[in-house]
Design a protein around this motif. Structure first.
Motif, mmCIF file in Angstrom:
data_model
loop_
_atom_site.group_PDB
_atom_site.id
_atom_site.type_symbol
_atom_site.label_atom_id
_atom_site.label_comp_id
_atom_site.label_asym_id
_atom_site.label_seq_id
_atom_site.Cartn_x
_atom_site.Cartn_y
_atom_site.Cartn_z
ATOM 1 N N ALA A 160 0.821 -1.215 0.000
ATOM 2 C CA ALA A 160 0.000 0.000 0.000
ATOM 3 C C ALA A 160 0.852 1.261 0.000
ATOM 4 O O ALA A 160 1.955 1.279 0.544
ATOM 5 C CB ALA A 160 -0.919 0.007 1.215
ATOM 6 N N ARG A 161 0.327 2.296 -0.615
ATOM 7 C CA ARG A 161 0.916 3.624 -0.469
ATOM 8 C C ARG A 161 0.578 4.124 0.930
ATOM 9 O O ARG A 161 -0.450 3.757 1.501
ATOM 10 C CB ARG A 161 0.369 4.576 -1.526
ATOM 11 N N ILE A 162 1.424 4.989 1.460
ATOM 12 C CA ILE A 162 1.247 5.390 2.851
ATOM 13 C C ILE A 162 -0.066 6.122 3.076
ATOM 14 O O ILE A 162 -0.718 5.942 4.109
ATOM 15 C CB ILE A 162 2.451 6.237 3.339
ATOM 16 N N GLN A 163 -0.507 6.945 2.112
ATOM 17 C CA GLN A 163 -1.779 7.643 2.296
ATOM 18 C C GLN A 163 -2.943 6.668 2.307
ATOM 19 O O GLN A 163 -3.947 6.885 2.994
ATOM 20 C CB GLN A 163 -1.978 8.706 1.214
ATOM 21 N N GLU A 164 -2.811 5.574 1.574
ATOM 22 C CA GLU A 164 -3.858 4.551 1.594
ATOM 23 C C GLU A 164 -3.981 3.927 2.983
ATOM 24 O O GLU A 164 -5.081 3.631 3.439
ATOM 25 C CB GLU A 164 -3.536 3.477 0.550
ATOM 26 N N ILE A 165 -2.850 3.725 3.648
ATOM 27 C CA ILE A 165 -2.864 3.188 5.005
ATOM 28 C C ILE A 165 -3.478 4.199 5.967
ATOM 29 O O ILE A 165 -4.302 3.856 6.821
ATOM 30 C CB ILE A 165 -1.435 2.820 5.456
ATOM 31 N N LEU A 166 -3.102 5.468 5.829
ATOM 32 C CA LEU A 166 -3.607 6.508 6.723
ATOM 33 C C LEU A 166 -5.112 6.708 6.581
ATOM 34 O O LEU A 166 -5.792 7.069 7.543
ATOM 35 C CB LEU A 166 -2.873 7.828 6.459
ATOM 36 N N ASP A 167 -5.650 6.471 5.393
ATOM 37 C CA ASP A 167 -7.078 6.684 5.133
ATOM 38 C C ASP A 167 -7.948 5.501 5.546
ATOM 39 O O ASP A 167 -9.180 5.586 5.480
ATOM 40 C CB ASP A 167 -7.304 6.970 3.640
ATOM 41 N N LEU A 168 -7.344 4.409 6.004
ATOM 42 C CA LEU A 168 -8.123 3.228 6.372
ATOM 43 C C LEU A 168 -8.976 3.472 7.610
ATOM 44 O O LEU A 168 -8.596 4.223 8.510
ATOM 45 C CB LEU A 168 -7.196 2.043 6.638
ATOM 46 N N THR A 169 -10.120 2.804 7.668
ATOM 47 C CA THR A 169 -10.966 2.749 8.857
ATOM 48 C C THR A 169 -11.149 1.276 9.224
ATOM 49 O O THR A 169 -10.903 0.387 8.389
ATOM 50 C CB THR A 169 -12.347 3.387 8.605
ATOM 51 N N PRO A 170 -11.592 0.967 10.433
ATOM 52 C CA PRO A 170 -11.848 -0.439 10.777
ATOM 53 C C PRO A 170 -12.808 -1.128 9.822
ATOM 54 O O PRO A 170 -12.716 -2.344 9.615
ATOM 55 C CB PRO A 170 -12.429 -0.342 12.191
ATOM 56 N N ALA A 171 -13.714 -0.357 9.223
ATOM 57 C CA ALA A 171 -14.680 -0.946 8.293
ATOM 58 C C ALA A 171 -14.026 -1.480 7.029
ATOM 59 O O ALA A 171 -14.614 -2.286 6.306
ATOM 60 C CB ALA A 171 -15.744 0.098 7.935
ATOM 61 N N ASP A 172 -12.809 -1.047 6.747
ATOM 62 C CA ASP A 172 -12.101 -1.479 5.539
ATOM 63 C C ASP A 172 -11.376 -2.811 5.720
ATOM 64 O O ASP A 172 -10.775 -3.321 4.772
ATOM 65 C CB ASP A 172 -11.078 -0.412 5.119
ATOM 66 N N ILE A 173 -11.418 -3.364 6.938
ATOM 67 C CA ILE A 173 -10.641 -4.554 7.265
ATOM 68 C C ILE A 173 -11.544 -5.769 7.449
ATOM 69 O O ILE A 173 -12.564 -5.712 8.130
ATOM 70 C CB ILE A 173 -9.833 -4.336 8.564
ATOM 71 N N ASP A 174 -11.157 -6.880 6.844
ATOM 72 C CA ASP A 174 -11.811 -8.176 7.075
ATOM 73 C C ASP A 174 -10.715 -9.142 7.504
ATOM 74 O O ASP A 174 -9.797 -9.434 6.747
ATOM 75 C CB ASP A 174 -12.483 -8.672 5.787
ATOM 76 N N THR A 175 -10.799 -9.636 8.742
ATOM 77 C CA THR A 175 -9.736 -10.486 9.280
ATOM 78 C C THR A 175 -10.095 -11.971 9.253
ATOM 79 O O THR A 175 -9.474 -12.772 9.959
ATOM 80 C CB THR A 175 -9.402 -10.062 10.720
ATOM 81 N N ARG A 181 -8.820 -9.612 3.971
ATOM 82 C CA ARG A 181 -8.639 -8.622 2.904
ATOM 83 C C ARG A 181 -8.737 -7.220 3.471
ATOM 84 O O ARG A 181 -9.255 -7.004 4.573
ATOM 85 C CB ARG A 181 -9.689 -8.811 1.820
ATOM 86 N N VAL A 182 -8.249 -6.268 2.697
ATOM 87 C CA VAL A 182 -8.337 -4.854 3.054
ATOM 88 C C VAL A 182 -8.762 -4.078 1.820
ATOM 89 O O VAL A 182 -8.342 -4.387 0.705
ATOM 90 C CB VAL A 182 -6.986 -4.327 3.592
ATOM 91 N N THR A 183 -9.632 -3.103 2.010
ATOM 92 C CA THR A 183 -10.076 -2.249 0.908
ATOM 93 C C THR A 183 -9.340 -0.925 0.998
ATOM 94 O O THR A 183 -9.446 -0.202 1.991
ATOM 95 C CB THR A 183 -11.598 -2.006 0.971
ATOM 96 N N LEU A 184 -8.564 -0.631 -0.038
ATOM 97 C CA LEU A 184 -7.741 0.572 -0.078
ATOM 98 C C LEU A 184 -8.330 1.580 -1.050
ATOM 99 O O LEU A 184 -8.846 1.208 -2.111
ATOM 100 C CB LEU A 184 -6.314 0.223 -0.521
ATOM 101 N N SER A 185 -8.258 2.857 -0.706
ATOM 102 C CA SER A 185 -8.680 3.935 -1.599
ATOM 103 C C SER A 185 -7.428 4.652 -2.079
ATOM 104 O O SER A 185 -6.739 5.302 -1.298
ATOM 105 C CB SER A 185 -9.603 4.920 -0.869
ATOM 106 N N GLY A 186 -7.113 4.498 -3.349
ATOM 107 C CA GLY A 186 -5.859 5.007 -3.880
ATOM 108 C C GLY A 186 -5.991 6.279 -4.663
ATOM 109 O O GLY A 186 -6.919 7.067 -4.459
ATOM 110 N N LYS A 187 -5.054 6.470 -5.596
ATOM 111 C CA LYS A 187 -5.033 7.680 -6.414
ATOM 112 C C LYS A 187 -6.320 7.782 -7.224
ATOM 113 O O LYS A 187 -6.856 6.784 -7.699
ATOM 114 C CB LYS A 187 -3.827 7.651 -7.363
#
Length: 339
Positions: A160-175, A181-187
């Protein structure tokens, strides 16, 4: 053409067109603002123009070509950064041409300015030994250590790009083990879902239980700092600080950890690991969300270069092959949205 027209269009581009019509992120708009400020600095320094004297009359192919040369030679920017500034200027002039047909000729002339040549160089990814040492460095004895371990591991695993990590919320994570999986919001606000290793999922599950108890699906930042009793999204400076702090500790156990670490090196390392594992380049391209496969191909070139270097080292020392992988102006600026 009057200066006020130039700055009026600057303001509408930055404050209306980019955020509302194109819905660009604040980070991208700041990058465009930086490019325009750099152009104004160039005009003031080289043509001795006060801001009130800047107009479309001084914008032409020769001016922008000189601007790129100035960025490279006087400001010591890399070719990639200079080309980002050039792309922003072209985008601005394209907008201006749409607003006023009299400016079309200026825009068309500037589109002929060629980007600076960027040398193809190997991505500065970390070796797997260095990645492992960096992930282990925070330790598991403290809550911050567990947080930092999870952050570093997730950044690497998802490439991941660092901004993608910073923009994550718990809702984006499936453990879910076996389907994490993780849902990332990129460029460009494009979202993608990336599969995660079970090891990463277990760390994330532990992290969520400790830092987000009972808040699965919450909209707050996944990784945060606490100031005055309130949670705030981490900044890129926060990430840079903690990476280099842990890199200092990791270097005691692994000499392959470089003196200076940045988060993008983890993304490069993941791509190189996938390539060596036999993942086809088109699949890596999709995983990294590269617009063009030629960008992804740099990793293959880097791999070949490492092979050549390893063979050279082996040949100079011993016939046995060595291991291959080791490793008011102020007022004008404010009114134009540039301050």
């Amino acid at each position: 053409m009057a200066s006020d027209k130039f700055f009026r269009l600057v303001r509408s581009w930055l404050t209306i067109h980019l955020p509302r019509s194109r819905r660009l992120s604040p980070h991208t708009i700041r990058s465009y603002t930086t490019a325009l400020n750099a152009l104004l600095d160039y005009l003031r320094q080289t043509q001795k123009l006060a801001l009130a004297e800047v107009s479309f009359d001084v914008i032409n192919r020769s001016t922008i070509t000189g601007f790129i040369t100035w960025l490279l030679e006087s400001q010591h920017l890399g070719a990639s950064s200079a080309n980002q500034r050039l792309a922003a200027i072209k985008s601005f002039l394209s907008y201006c041409a749409g607003e006023d047909p009299a400016l079309v000729s200026i825009w068309l002339e500037v589109t002929q300015v060629k980007p600076a040549r960027t040398p193809t160089r190997a991505p500065d990814g970390l070796s797997m030994a260095a990645v492992d040492a960096l992930i282990r460095a925070p330790g598991q004895d403290t809550s911050r250590g567990r947080r930092d371990t999870t952050l570093i591991l997730l950044t690497f695993d998802a490439a991941a790009r660092i901004q993608e990590i910073l923009d994550l919320t718990p809702a984006d994570i499936d453990t879910t083990i076996g389907a994490a999986r993780v849902t990332l919001s990129g460029k460009g606000r494009k979202s993608r879902t990336v599969p995660l290793m079970d090891k990463t999922a277990r760390h994330l599950d532990q992290y969520l239980s400790e830092f987000h108890p009972g808040t699965t699906g919450a909209a707050g930042p996944l990784f945060f700092t606490v100031r005055a009793g309130h949670r705030h999204q981490m900044s890129q400076d926060n990430i840079s600080y903690l990476l280099n702090k842990h890199a200092t500790a990791a270097r005691q156990h692994c000499s392959e950890v470089p003196e200076k670490i940045h988060a993008h090196q983890l993304r490069h390392a993941r791509a190189m690991q996938m390539l060596r594992a036999g993942v086809p380049l088109p699949h890596i391209k999709e995983f990294l969300v590269h617009a063009n496969i030629s960008t992804t191909s740099i990793y293959a070139s880097a791999d070949n270069q490492m092979v050549r270097e390893a063979i050279q080292r082996a040949g100079s020392a011993t016939p046995d092959l060595a291991p291959l992988w080791t490793g008011g102006d102020d007022m004008i600026l404010q009114l134009a949205g540039l301050r």
